[in-house]
Write a protein that holds these residues in place. Structure first.
Motif, PDB file in Angstrom:
ATOM      1  N   SER A   1       0.842  -1.198   0.000  1.00 60.57           N
ATOM      2  CA  SER A   1       0.000   0.000   0.000  1.00 60.57           C
ATOM      3  C   SER A   1       0.876   1.246   0.000  1.00 60.57           C
ATOM      4  O   SER A   1       0.448   2.310  -0.446  1.00 60.57           O
ATOM      5  CB  SER A   1      -0.953   0.005   1.202  1.00 60.57           C
ATOM      6  OG  SER A   1      -0.218  -0.102   2.403  1.00 60.57           O
TER       7      SER A   1
ATOM      8  N   GLU B   1       2.367   5.124  -8.535  1.00 52.89           N
ATOM      9  CA  GLU B   1       1.877   4.630  -9.825  1.00 52.89           C
ATOM     10  C   GLU B   1       1.569   5.757 -10.794  1.00 52.89           C
ATOM     11  O   GLU B   1       1.752   5.623 -11.991  1.00 52.89           O
ATOM     12  CB  GLU B   1       0.637   3.758  -9.608  1.00 52.89           C
ATOM     13  CG  GLU B   1       0.966   2.429  -8.957  1.00 52.89           C
ATOM     14  CD  GLU B   1      -0.271   1.667  -8.526  1.00 52.89           C
ATOM     15  OE1 GLU B   1      -1.369   2.218  -8.622  1.00 52.89           O
ATOM     16  OE2 GLU B   1      -0.092   0.523  -8.090  1.00 52.89           O
ATOM     17  N   GLY B   2       1.125   6.912 -10.221  1.00 58.39           N
ATOM     18  CA  GLY B   2       0.763   8.013 -11.097  1.00 58.39           C
ATOM     19  C   GLY B   2       1.844   9.067 -11.216  1.00 58.39           C
ATOM     20  O   GLY B   2       1.698  10.039 -11.935  1.00 58.39           O
TER      21      GLY B   2
ATOM     22  N   GLU C   1       1.451   4.090  -2.448  1.00 53.46           N
ATOM     23  CA  GLU C   1       1.634   3.372  -3.706  1.00 53.46           C
ATOM     24  C   GLU C   1       0.852   4.042  -4.836  1.00 53.46           C
ATOM     25  O   GLU C   1       1.320   4.114  -5.968  1.00 53.46           O
ATOM     26  CB  GLU C   1       1.176   1.919  -3.541  1.00 53.46           C
ATOM     27  CG  GLU C   1       1.516   1.013  -4.699  1.00 53.46           C
ATOM     28  CD  GLU C   1       3.028   0.820  -4.896  1.00 53.46           C
ATOM     29  OE1 GLU C   1       3.786   0.991  -3.928  1.00 53.46           O
ATOM     30  OE2 GLU C   1       3.429   0.505  -6.017  1.00 53.46           O
ATOM     31  N   ALA C   2      -0.302   4.569  -4.514  1.00 52.92           N
ATOM     32  CA  ALA C   2      -1.125   5.213  -5.543  1.00 52.92           C
ATOM     33  C   ALA C   2      -0.399   6.412  -6.137  1.00 52.92           C
ATOM     34  O   ALA C   2      -0.482   6.684  -7.328  1.00 52.92           O
ATOM     35  CB  ALA C   2      -2.461   5.639  -4.951  1.00 52.92           C
ATOM     36  N   ASP C   3       0.332   7.153  -5.300  1.00 55.01           N
ATOM     37  CA  ASP C   3       1.092   8.297  -5.803  1.00 55.01           C
ATOM     38  C   ASP C   3       2.232   7.825  -6.697  1.00 55.01           C
ATOM     39  O   ASP C   3       2.547   8.454  -7.706  1.00 55.01           O
ATOM     40  CB  ASP C   3       1.682   9.104  -4.643  1.00 55.01           C
ATOM     41  CG  ASP C   3       0.616   9.849  -3.868  1.00 55.01           C
ATOM     42  OD1 ASP C   3      -0.556   9.818  -4.302  1.00 55.01           O
ATOM     43  OD2 ASP C   3       0.957  10.441  -2.825  1.00 55.01           O
TER      44      ASP C   3
END
Ligand code: SF4
Ligand code: SF4
Length: 108
Positions: free
Chosen positions: A39, A103-104, A99-101
């Protein structure tokens, strides 16, 4: 009896149970990509790194790349994002980001 026929399960003897939890070959954990469990991910600042190897020593997943005695990166295919390396680094050369940051953004 078929190996997976459980219709007579109540009468099974020990030899009727199928084998399980067996590692058939050594070293196969590298084939199982655990990076998808993360995460958060550690991000390495190469310029701040002193190559002390504390992160390498403490990483439970052997996910710190090392070459010729120097850290060279992080194995994101297997890093589970536990954050131990970040906790152990004394030189602010590692930080955790969502993790979301990653990936983008620019951290992949
Ligand atoms: S603990 Fe920090 S300074 Fe030491 S090798 Fe790892 S990233 Fe570099
Ligand atoms: S976050 Fe955990 S698994 Fe990933 S490199 Fe750091 S210590 Fe290893």
């Amino acid at each position: 009896m078929s190996k997976w026929d459980v219709s007579n399960f109540d009468n099974w003897k020990s030899e009727d149970y199928p084998e399980g939890a067996i590692c058939l070959e050594a070293g196969n954990s590298v084939q199982y990509l655990t990076g998808g469990w993360r995460s958060d991910r550690p991000v390495w600042d190469e310029n701040a790194c002193k190559h002390c190897m504390l992160c390498w020593m403490h990483c439970p997943d052997a996910s710190i790349y090392v070459s010729d005695g120097k850290m060279t990166g992080i194995d994101y295919d297997h890093c589970k994002g536990c954050g131990i390396c970040v906790h152990e680094c004394r030189f602010d050369a590692l930080k955790m980001i969502p993790e979301a940051d990653a990936e983008g953004g620019n951290h992949a």
